[in-house]
Design an enzyme around this catalytic site. Structure first.
Site, PDB file in Angstrom:
ATOM      1  N   ARG A 131       1.275 -50.837  -5.020  1.00 57.37           N
ATOM      2  CA  ARG A 131       0.145 -51.426  -4.299  1.00 57.37           C
ATOM      3  C   ARG A 131      -0.639 -52.382  -5.194  1.00 57.37           C
ATOM      4  NH1 ARG A 131      -1.614 -46.019  -0.764  1.00 57.37           N
ATOM      5  NH2 ARG A 131       0.017 -46.324   0.807  1.00 57.37           N
ATOM      6  N   TYR A 171       3.662 -54.530   3.785  1.00 52.38           N
ATOM      7  CA  TYR A 171       4.395 -53.466   3.109  1.00 52.38           C
ATOM      8  C   TYR A 171       3.557 -52.754   2.049  1.00 52.38           C
ATOM      9  CZ  TYR A 171       6.106 -57.150  -0.242  1.00 52.38           C
ATOM     10  OH  TYR A 171       6.246 -58.180  -1.132  1.00 52.38           O
ATOM     11  N   GLU A 172       4.106 -51.634   1.571  1.00 47.67           N
ATOM     12  CA  GLU A 172       3.409 -50.724   0.656  1.00 47.67           C
ATOM     13  C   GLU A 172       2.103 -50.207   1.257  1.00 47.67           C
ATOM     14  OE1 GLU A 172       5.191 -49.668  -1.477  1.00 47.67           O
ATOM     15  OE2 GLU A 172       6.669 -51.270  -1.550  1.00 47.67           O
ATOM     16  N   GLY A 173       2.137 -49.897   2.537  1.00 44.57           N
ATOM     17  CA  GLY A 173       0.951 -49.460   3.250  1.00 44.57           C
ATOM     18  C   GLY A 173       0.209 -50.669   3.769  1.00 44.57           C
TER      19      GLY A 173
END
Length: 580
Positions: A302, A438-440
């Protein structure tokens, strides 16, 4: 646009002022991070990125990755560039010295990725995922697993991936169905048979590295439902022999590549594990504790995705400025003559370019401030560790929003030519658009801020950050007011607001917080430059900082009402009436 000029002076300023690299170098662990070495790394990786990665950015977008008979092929030049990356040791900057790394601060690893990603975002996803795999194995692997996998991952000879998402699960990791069955006898006793399908696996298959180390989330038999029943496994593309050399191919394969909006040179794979019931993996960490282990990798990712917002902003800004200086059109309004001028002379184009510059530098300041707090946390500073945890969702969400905005402004600066693919301006926007997802997703980041991070250390982690901003911003009324607005929203969310209310206001609050921190860190940069730091920026930094503080900070303050509006209106219409 194939050229890339690394923003070396602004990066060094952020590393010194926002990350505080000189203070980090006073610790025994980071003593090697002396000024000369830091400058050599920043200048060296910038030159490498400009020379090796940048020329492949456009061809990577046009040709992309291709899947041929189960093998992913990249455009010509990618293998040589990756080989040079490994040979020069850029992958090992912050990795543990025990396994061949240089053991330098995470801050400098962020700088490596910033330069590589500005030069070629899609390509840089390959080493970015490997960095996360290294950290997950370092923190949660056994001594034997560390010895087996880390040296090659650290060098870059092998690459790593993270495998979470499944077709039916999306962001709901607890819904995954991949299985891991214990092997009780034979040569693989003590290991597991992995079976299932994973989607959106970045660089899940390629030929640039000798081996690919997949970190895969799966369920053991009779595991609890939801996230409590997930374990983490290391699943290599090629089995390893006793001496560590490569053996036979594991039972895993890429069955297709996603056809995407951007990052076309990054193979986004659909991966099948165990089609022949022969996929072998090893458990990392404790049973049913895989999400905790994977989160080590996710948190790292993140930060690095927030970095991508900086990367793409820098590249789009450079291209827009170059075009605006070359494109001649119309006389400047109010000029005595009627001769056409370069569009950089027109007020609105100048506004757009300054906004691109201020947003890019603000996001960079936030990136290195976050990285510096992570480094301090790794040295045992619990206050810095908590502050870093608060900063991660701000950086990931706002940083990537900035990337999309700046890339969009870049298209606008080009005018009609920005909408034409040949100029390459649209590529930056297409590449940038994945980063808020992406990545949350950024909505998930904002939710994390108003749930876990809002109450971290009894709420002190967030409020102390705002108190520091308000204290230092005594001479900047707009910034001080924004910090006070953020504090008011935070107290409302901690008090009267319901969970729905907090989530309804989470995105505007996340933006307010991020802009407040970025403005604070830009203010610190400006003051350092005024005191003699970075003479090359003496005329530019005061202008970009002032633009941010007087134009962007007030915009964020205007989000206070939305942050505190509550959730009631969001549910005033039933779902079926939203289209009415």
């Amino acid at each position: 646009m194939t050229s890339y000029a690394p923003a070396t002076q602004d990066q060094l300023l952020a590393i010194r002022v926002n990350a505080g690299i000189e203070e980090l170098a006073q610790s025994e662990r980071f003593a090697a991070a002396e000024a000369d070495l830091v400058e050599a790394i920043v200048e060296g990786v910038g030159q490498f990125a400009a020379g090796e990665f940048a020329p492949l950015n456009r061809i990577g977008d046009l040709e992309g990755a291709r899947l041929e008979n189960g093998v992913v092929r990249l455009p010509e030049g990618f293998d040589q560039a990756y080989g040079a990356y490994v040979e020069q040791g850029w992958n090992a900057i912050a990795s543990p010295e025990d396994f061949g790394g240089q053991g330098l601060p995470f801050t400098l690893a962020c700088n490596v990725l910033e330069n590589l990603g500005s030069a070629n975002m899609a390509f840089t996803l390959l080493p970015m995922l490997s960095v996360g795999a290294i950290e997950a194995i370092e923190h949660h692997g056994s001594d034997a697993q560390k010895a087996r996998y880390l040296p090659k991952l650290v060098s870059g000879a092998w690459s790593g991936t993270m495998n979470l998402t499944e077709p039916q699960a999306g962001s709901d990791v607890g819904a995954l169905r991949a299985t891991a069955t214990p092997i009780t006898d034979g040569e693989h006793a003590g290991k597991y048979l992995i079976k299932g399908q994973k989607i959106y696996i970045t660089w899940g298959e390629h030929e640039l590295a000798e081996n690919i180390i997949h970190l895969v989330l799966a369920r053991l038999p009779d595991a609890p439902e939801g996230t409590r029943g997930i374990s983490l496994f290391v699943v290599p593309k090629y089995h390893l022999k006793e001496d560590g050399s490569l053996g036979s191919r594991n039972d895993l394969r890429c069955v297709s590549l996603e056809h995407k909006l951007g990052i076309n040179a990054s193979p986004t794979c659909v991966m099948n594990y165990g089609d022949n019931d022969e996929c072998i993996g090893e458990l990392i960490g404790a049973e049913n504790r895989g999400l905790m282990a994977m989160f080590t990798m996710m948190n790292n990712a993140r930060i690095n995705v927030g970095n991508q917002g900086v990367q793409i902003s820098e590249r789009a800004k450079q291209q827009a400025l170059s075009y605006a200086q070359d494109r001649v059109q119309s006389a400047r309004a109010g000029a005595p003559g009627k001769d056409p001028v370069a569009i950089v002379e027109h007020p609105d184009v100048r506004r757009m370019l300054l906004r691109m510059k201020a947003l890019t530098e603000g996001a960079r300041a936030l990136l290195y401030y976050c990285a510096g707090q992570v480094d301090r946390g790794s040295l045992g500073d619990d206050v810095a560790k908590s502050r870093g945890e608060v900063l991660v969702p701000l950086l990931k969400a706002w940083g990537t929003d900035v990337g999309v905005e700046v890339a969009g402004i870049g298209i606008q600066v080009h005018g009609g030519m920005g909408f034409i693919e040949e100029t390459g301006a649209a590529q930056h926007w297409r590449d940038a658009k994945i980063a808020p997802i992406y990545e949350g997703t950024n909505g998930i980041q904002a939710a994390d801020l108003v749930t876990r991070k809002l109450g971290l250390d009894g709420g002190e982690a967030l409020t102390a950050l705002l108190d520091d901003i308000a204290r230092d911003a005594a001479g900047e009324p707009e910034l001080k007011a924004l910090a006070q607005d953020c504090l008011e929203v935070a107290r409302w969310m901690q008090g009267d607001a319901s969970l729905d209310d907090r989530l309804a206001g989470s995105v505007p609050f996340c933006t307010m917080m991020a802009v407040a921190v970025a403005g604070w860190q830009l203010m610190r940069q400006r003051d350092a430059v005024a005191a003699g730091a970075a003479p090359a920026l003496a005329d530019t930094k005061p202008v970009s900082a002032r633009f941010f503080l007087t134009r962007i900070v007030p915009e964020a303050a205007g989000l206070k009402g939305s942050a505190m509006a509550g959730a009631e209106l969001l549910y005033a219409l039933p779902a079926e009436r939203l289209a009415g």
